[in-house]
Design a protein around this motif. Sequence first.
Motif, PDB file in Angstrom:
ATOM      1  N   ARG A   1      66.822 -28.329 -13.828  1.00 25.41           N
ATOM      2  CA  ARG A   1      66.053 -29.289 -13.043  1.00 25.41           C
ATOM      3  C   ARG A   1      66.534 -30.723 -13.260  1.00 25.41           C
ATOM      4  O   ARG A   1      66.393 -31.570 -12.385  1.00 25.41           O
ATOM      5  CB  ARG A   1      64.563 -29.219 -13.398  1.00 25.41           C
ATOM      6  N   VAL A   2      67.098 -30.999 -14.412  1.00 28.03           N
ATOM      7  CA  VAL A   2      67.442 -32.380 -14.745  1.00 28.03           C
ATOM      8  C   VAL A   2      68.713 -32.838 -14.047  1.00 28.03           C
ATOM      9  O   VAL A   2      69.021 -34.032 -14.021  1.00 28.03           O
ATOM     10  CB  VAL A   2      67.582 -32.533 -16.277  1.00 28.03           C
ATOM     11  N   ASP A   3      69.447 -31.922 -13.436  1.00 25.65           N
ATOM     12  CA  ASP A   3      70.681 -32.300 -12.748  1.00 25.65           C
ATOM     13  C   ASP A   3      70.414 -33.255 -11.591  1.00 25.65           C
ATOM     14  O   ASP A   3      71.294 -34.028 -11.202  1.00 25.65           O
ATOM     15  CB  ASP A   3      71.408 -31.050 -12.228  1.00 25.65           C
ATOM     16  N   ARG A   4      69.208 -33.215 -11.039  1.00 23.84           N
ATOM     17  CA  ARG A   4      68.870 -34.093  -9.905  1.00 23.84           C
ATOM     18  C   ARG A   4      68.269 -35.421 -10.357  1.00 23.84           C
ATOM     19  O   ARG A   4      67.967 -36.277  -9.528  1.00 23.84           O
ATOM     20  CB  ARG A   4      67.880 -33.377  -8.986  1.00 23.84           C
ATOM     21  N   ILE A   5      68.096 -35.602 -11.652  1.00 24.63           N
ATOM     22  CA  ILE A   5      67.454 -36.808 -12.172  1.00 24.63           C
ATOM     23  C   ILE A   5      68.511 -37.839 -12.556  1.00 24.63           C
ATOM     24  O   ILE A   5      69.462 -37.538 -13.280  1.00 24.63           O
ATOM     25  CB  ILE A   5      66.586 -36.483 -13.405  1.00 24.63           C
ATOM     26  N   LYS A   6      68.348 -39.062 -12.083  1.00 23.21           N
ATOM     27  CA  LYS A   6      69.230 -40.162 -12.453  1.00 23.21           C
ATOM     28  C   LYS A   6      68.547 -41.003 -13.518  1.00 23.21           C
ATOM     29  O   LYS A   6      67.419 -41.457 -13.338  1.00 23.21           O
ATOM     30  CB  LYS A   6      69.553 -41.030 -11.221  1.00 23.21           C
ATOM     31  N   PHE A   7      69.223 -41.205 -14.634  1.00 23.53           N
ATOM     32  CA  PHE A   7      68.650 -41.952 -15.748  1.00 23.53           C
ATOM     33  C   PHE A   7      69.046 -43.431 -15.672  1.00 23.53           C
ATOM     34  O   PHE A   7      70.191 -43.766 -15.396  1.00 23.53           O
ATOM     35  CB  PHE A   7      69.143 -41.386 -17.081  1.00 23.53           C
ATOM     36  N   TYR A   8      68.073 -44.292 -15.954  1.00 23.45           N
ATOM     37  CA  TYR A   8      68.304 -45.721 -16.096  1.00 23.45           C
ATOM     38  C   TYR A   8      67.685 -46.161 -17.418  1.00 23.45           C
ATOM     39  O   TYR A   8      66.804 -45.479 -17.957  1.00 23.45           O
ATOM     40  CB  TYR A   8      67.669 -46.502 -14.938  1.00 23.45           C
ATOM     41  N   ARG A   9      68.116 -47.285 -17.933  1.00 23.02           N
ATOM     42  CA  ARG A   9      67.612 -47.759 -19.213  1.00 23.02           C
ATOM     43  C   ARG A   9      66.078 -47.844 -19.182  1.00 23.02           C
ATOM     44  O   ARG A   9      65.487 -48.447 -18.293  1.00 23.02           O
ATOM     45  CB  ARG A   9      68.199 -49.135 -19.538  1.00 23.02           C
ATOM     46  N   GLY A  10      65.445 -47.260 -20.187  1.00 24.56           N
ATOM     47  CA  GLY A  10      63.999 -47.280 -20.301  1.00 24.56           C
ATOM     48  C   GLY A  10      63.291 -46.179 -19.534  1.00 24.56           C
ATOM     49  O   GLY A  10      62.070 -46.014 -19.663  1.00 24.56           O
ATOM     50  N   MET A  11      64.028 -45.393 -18.738  1.00 25.83           N
ATOM     51  CA  MET A  11      63.386 -44.408 -17.866  1.00 25.83           C
ATOM     52  C   MET A  11      62.949 -43.140 -18.597  1.00 25.83           C
ATOM     53  O   MET A  11      62.300 -42.281 -17.986  1.00 25.83           O
ATOM     54  CB  MET A  11      64.311 -44.041 -16.699  1.00 25.83           C
TER      55      MET A  11
END
Length: 246
Positions: free
Chosen positions: A169-179
């Motif tokens: 599921r995490v493949d579709r998640i984009k990470f940004y600082r603090g997210m």
Amino acid sequence: MNHPPIDLSIVVPAYNEEENLRPLYEAIRSALADVRRSYELILVDDGSRDGTWRVIRELSARDSRVRGAKLRGNCGETAAGEAGIRLARGRYVVTMDADLQNDPSDLPRLLETIESGRWDMVCGSRVHNRRDNLLRRVSSRVANRVRNLVSNEDIRDAGCTYRIFRRDRVDRIKFYRGMHRFLPTLFRIEGYRVCEVPVTHHPRHAGRSKYGVWNRVFAASADLLAVRWMKKRHVQYEIAEEASAA
């Protein structure tokens, strides 16, 4: 190189946590001793200035289930967490802190809940038994209420990073600082199912906390507004029918 499938990957970002890693490793090993699941422990050194990396190398040499990664500098919890998640080979991924405030004895409950098939992410909630001092408890409650009000969410303990989720599921998640604070909301934006279960919370075992009132309430304000914008502007559609000559 092909690796055998793994049921569970436990990802632990660590910044100056030299004194906590050995007891954390022993607690995780004990908690999973009677659980018939294969697992790996991924320890990510987020540019520590103490002996954290030395301990990680020691543990990885002792136990093949321990994997280590060292970032070139201090990049923050979101970056260290994402690095570990991307390295994970398990069907399920757990994220937890290195300071022993998260109790590894809760791992079987988290695993059992997500294996029910009803959820894509299961979040720990410490609201029932927080043992921090009054200032930390109050600041955490204020932060949670503000986050839920602005983001239109109902997560009772968004600050708890003790979570388990399906790796694919995490493949579709984009990470940004603090997210990392808003990962449950990011999952829900993608249409995934999220729930909370009570978990045990302990005082920090050793070392110094990197978070205070400023981090919990004020520093995340810009991130919170960004998440609110993402929820409102997220593109949602469903294809009703397709046609093709091929």
